[in-house]
Design a protein around this motif. Sequence first.
Motif, PDB file in Angstrom:
ATOM      1  N   ALA A   1      11.066  17.180  60.010  1.00 32.13           N
ATOM      2  CA  ALA A   1      11.129  18.448  60.038  1.00 32.13           C
ATOM      3  C   ALA A   1      10.207  19.361  58.855  1.00 32.13           C
ATOM      4  N   ILE A   2       9.972  18.840  58.130  1.00 32.97           N
ATOM      5  CA  ILE A   2       9.100  19.212  56.946  1.00 32.97           C
ATOM      6  C   ILE A   2       7.583  19.482  57.585  1.00 32.97           C
ATOM      7  N   VAL A   3       7.153  18.451  57.850  1.00 33.43           N
ATOM      8  CA  VAL A   3       5.618  18.420  58.202  1.00 33.43           C
ATOM      9  C   VAL A   3       5.227  19.031  59.604  1.00 33.43           C
ATOM     10  N   GLU A   4       6.373  18.951  60.603  1.00 29.91           N
ATOM     11  CA  GLU A   4       5.894  19.515  61.791  1.00 29.91           C
ATOM     12  C   GLU A   4       6.731  20.679  62.137  1.00 29.91           C
ATOM     13  N   GLY A   5       7.868  21.088  61.310  1.00 29.24           N
ATOM     14  CA  GLY A   5       8.795  21.834  61.680  1.00 29.24           C
ATOM     15  C   GLY A   5       8.619  23.230  61.332  1.00 29.24           C
ATOM     16  N   SER A   6       7.663  23.845  60.731  1.00 30.95           N
ATOM     17  CA  SER A   6       7.507  25.222  60.215  1.00 30.95           C
ATOM     18  C   SER A   6       7.203  26.152  61.204  1.00 30.95           C
ATOM     19  N   ALA A   7       6.707  25.771  62.541  1.00 32.48           N
ATOM     20  CA  ALA A   7       6.471  26.980  63.391  1.00 32.48           C
ATOM     21  C   ALA A   7       7.720  27.254  63.774  1.00 32.48           C
TER      22      ALA A   7
END
Lengths: 596, 596
Positions: B580-586
């Motif tokens: 969620a942190i590394v891939e989820g900002s989009a």
Amino acid sequence: MSYNAPLKDMLFVMNELAGMSTISQLPGCEDATADTVEAVLEENAKFCGGVIAPLNQPSDEEPSFWRDGEVTTSRGFKEAFKSFGEAGWQGLQHPVEFGGQGLPKLVATPCIEMLHAASLSFALCPMLSDGAIEALLTAGTDEQKATYLEPLIAGKWTGTMNLTEPQAGSDLAAVRTRAEPQGDGTYKIFGTKIFITYGEHDMAENIIHLVLARTPDAPPGVKGISLFVVPKFMVNADGSVGARNDAHCVSIEHKLGIKASPTAVLQFGDHGGAIGTLVGEENRGLEYMFIMMNAARFGVGMQGIAVADRAYQQAAAFAKDRVQSRDLAGSAGPVAIINHPDVRRMLMSMRSQVEAARALAYVGASISDVAHFHADAETRKANLAVYEYLVPIIKGWSTEMSETVTRDGVQVHGGMGFIEETGAAQHYRDSKILSIYEGTTAIQANDLVGRKTVRDGGAVAKGLIAQVRATESALRESGNADFAAIARQLADGSRALDEVVDYTVANIKGDVKGVFSGSVLYLKLAGIVLGGWQMGRAALAAQRKLEEGAGDAQFYKAKIATARFFADHILSQASGLRTAIVEGSAGVLALEVEQF
Amino acid sequence: MSYNAPLKDMLFVMNELAGMSTISQLPGCEDATADTVEAVLEENAKFCGGVIAPLNQPSDEEPSFWRDGEVTTSRGFKEAFKSFGEAGWQGLQHPVEFGGQGLPKLVATPCIEMLHAASLSFALCPMLSDGAIEALLTAGTDEQKATYLEPLIAGKWTGTMNLTEPQAGSDLAAVRTRAEPQGDGTYKIFGTKIFITYGEHDMAENIIHLVLARTPDAPPGVKGISLFVVPKFMVNADGSVGARNDAHCVSIEHKLGIKASPTAVLQFGDHGGAIGTLVGEENRGLEYMFIMMNAARFGVGMQGIAVADRAYQQAAAFAKDRVQSRDLAGSAGPVAIINHPDVRRMLMSMRSQVEAARALAYVGASISDVAHFHADAETRKANLAVYEYLVPIIKGWSTEMSETVTRDGVQVHGGMGFIEETGAAQHYRDSKILSIYEGTTAIQANDLVGRKTVRDGGAVAKGLIAQVRATESALRESGNADFAAIARQLADGSRALDEVVDYTVANIKGDVKGVFSGSVLYLKLAGIVLGGWQMGRAALAAQRKLEEGAGDAQFYKAKIATARFFADHILSQASGLRTAIVEGSAGVLALEVEQF
């Protein structure tokens, strides 16, 4: 604190995901044309937003109260319920022959969502009536149907469900209420029932209690429970309301939430015996109660979605309005807090979970319609099995979801969220009952594991997983980066669910406690994977619409972004849940009782 | 609803994980011998359990109330606070020279936990005094110290922290309260402060407000804020209480929880100006406030652990007592619900999170003691950096944990949990403020990312991760199945945290909003990994004790099982958080404001 029904999303889900056009072609559903459906939803949205929603906060501040055996409901409830009945909303999904509108569940479901979003406390009253109507339709005698159904469906009378007793909680085997046959076809009922929603109130002329009790020769346990109709007022031959029956409200509860909804302790037979009649056959009460329960469980799932959406709307409005602190990317002055990334994250989390749960529930309603109305018996049977698998998930997952969403709703408001006048805390308090009543999440999970997964060796579950994987493939083939990310999480999620189903079926005999120590986690996993599946389908449908160039492009783009969020932030929890289920039972069960 | 302080676990953590024996060898801590520490804890447990805990539920039912500018606190609070002061508890961690006991933070911390567990509402009053004492010790003039410290430390007067204003929320740059110099060394203060905990009450002779305000020529923003002491009553030269100052309480809030703790709106200067004196230098108010805040933030983290433990104790007692439904493994009649696997799972989840958070917080307290008392400046500095990294985690993670634990506490009670008289709902309501006040979790997370991770390039974080990995190796080498499982989850968890630290440091410049959209998740990830690390250390220590054959074998076995549970059920969430942190900002940032 207004409520604006999300009609656009509701219609999108109905049409693009839940197959509304197919449902309206089923025999008996022909009246549910696209125009009618849209008109019904719009009218309902007006009624819920305009008449009911404004009562929600004042009724929390001035809850219903008990005095001398009578309950006065919160200001405005009586008048609102009269309008509700007169407008025909109680009859939405009930048969035309008893004055209802006979619409499919898929059409009734968004209306139910709107009513609950407007006020959980208010909407509980018609929800309980729905359960009583359902039970009488299924198992009532012709005389019972003739006596009770029309006034219930017209919203002139209301219904209740009397299961719980002080010593029994959810354990119906422990029910002690007695029913003594009087030789004239009636029974005298003696006993105490607790936690009876709208067990007493001033909103209707009569209250029709459906009561679980034991006849004198009944076998012990759940196989000796029968179901009785016990009206608050006896009904005369001409249908008018007669003498007061011996069913009295001795108190109502002081609760964390849904304060406007009176939760009664009912005393049956303290003055000679409450007169009741048997519903269906003796000792089959549990079976009939389950009919009411399954309808009610789906309804409680909708309550979760409804209150979560209300909390989301309120938080989003606040976040756009409240100006505080500079933008991280640099701004001269303070900005609306919706620009702060963590506020945005909470809003997206709320929004994406509401949309996923709504999609899953509406798809469930559609499957239920096929199970009821389809011409082909095999199709009905197959769809019924899928619906019954989904009910505990819709109930358990949507309600637990509503706790975290209403929590984020408070959090978005910061310190203001903790102040009752803001109204965000009410949703948090109200939502907490949803994962408890009509069977706690653990009871839903027992049902999911025992009756819905193990009994067919996981067949229905595997059928759904196959469909998830088909959606995953379609997403992967699209070549779009958002879709690829969603597909990746759906792949992990469906694998986790598949392994958990295998684990459940394989270990239920050898390690029953181990399997059940992960049952709630299995329910949550199924909820996020199936909810994620619906969001994946929604993203594909939105993309089609964008390519067609029709409709509201901003809505479709938002749907794709929301699906992406759900995948990265919610579906990504799947593998952790799998670990806790498959590897985690040792830790659950290791301690002796004395070590706690 | 009684409270039994978990002294066994507290002493285990202090001695085996937090190095009590090392702390008591630090210069200035020599009085904290093993015997003294144990005696202090036992005495405090008696006081908190016997005097304070019984006030908790009644004071929720009869909250403090406001009338004509005065606040009457809940029945019993005034007398209890008098006993508290007289017994010397307010002075526990404050300097001997002003009447305190000068004990290390590691000894004060369990006492603070006990007091909060006994009653969050009551304990807030001494907690705010602690903050005021801390600020005056650090930055007060000699005269201020001489005037205020002794009565504050004796519990005769109390302190408050005045930051928030109606328009400003957490945004201190927006503070508008004015301080006008009078030429005699005093200032006149004008402004409105909101959310002032114990801003007015009847429990002490005087209330010492510490107030953020701007002097006439102050620069805009946070660099123009100064800190003032503004007593409710002026203090005469002989130390006696004099004339009423122009600081008045115009109302108190109607809150979701901590209802016995009055939350005041304070009006300064409506009748000519409230007289105050400057603390430290002009325009350095924020810096001093942060001293109070850091102490208070750690304290709020302890509140989370405390209320969670209270909820756990109550749920465990209920689950052992409440008999309902047969055992899954087969039993003739119904059994206590603690035998049902999902109840057991919830209790283990509550227990394991409380123990992990307690261990992390006590270890933090110990590091703080080294940072204060160690003879070597370099050692002090290095430990201060670690402590400061831990504070937002202890605050943010422990408080969010308390929301889920108190939620499970309600759930274990089933329908009874929703009834206010049961008392479980109070913990759920009370806990909700903890992740909001003294800086929301998002504000803690901003601190963790900005000041505590990026500023040193992740050095402190990496140092901690190396220690987690050392524990992981030790566990793996043991050859025990439980330890191998814990090691596996610690390996996954530390890898996830490591990747997130790298991601944070690498992307803060190029994608600041993306990094901050995962900041709260990073905080939670750090909490569960570092909490899991402590549970791993605890398991190793327990194993050593078992091998030595000394002490309570059941306690040590339970500790190992609880650590195993934490690993499988809580630590296993790490990789989902990483995603969620590394891939989820989009997904977080994709929507336009108008799309909400």
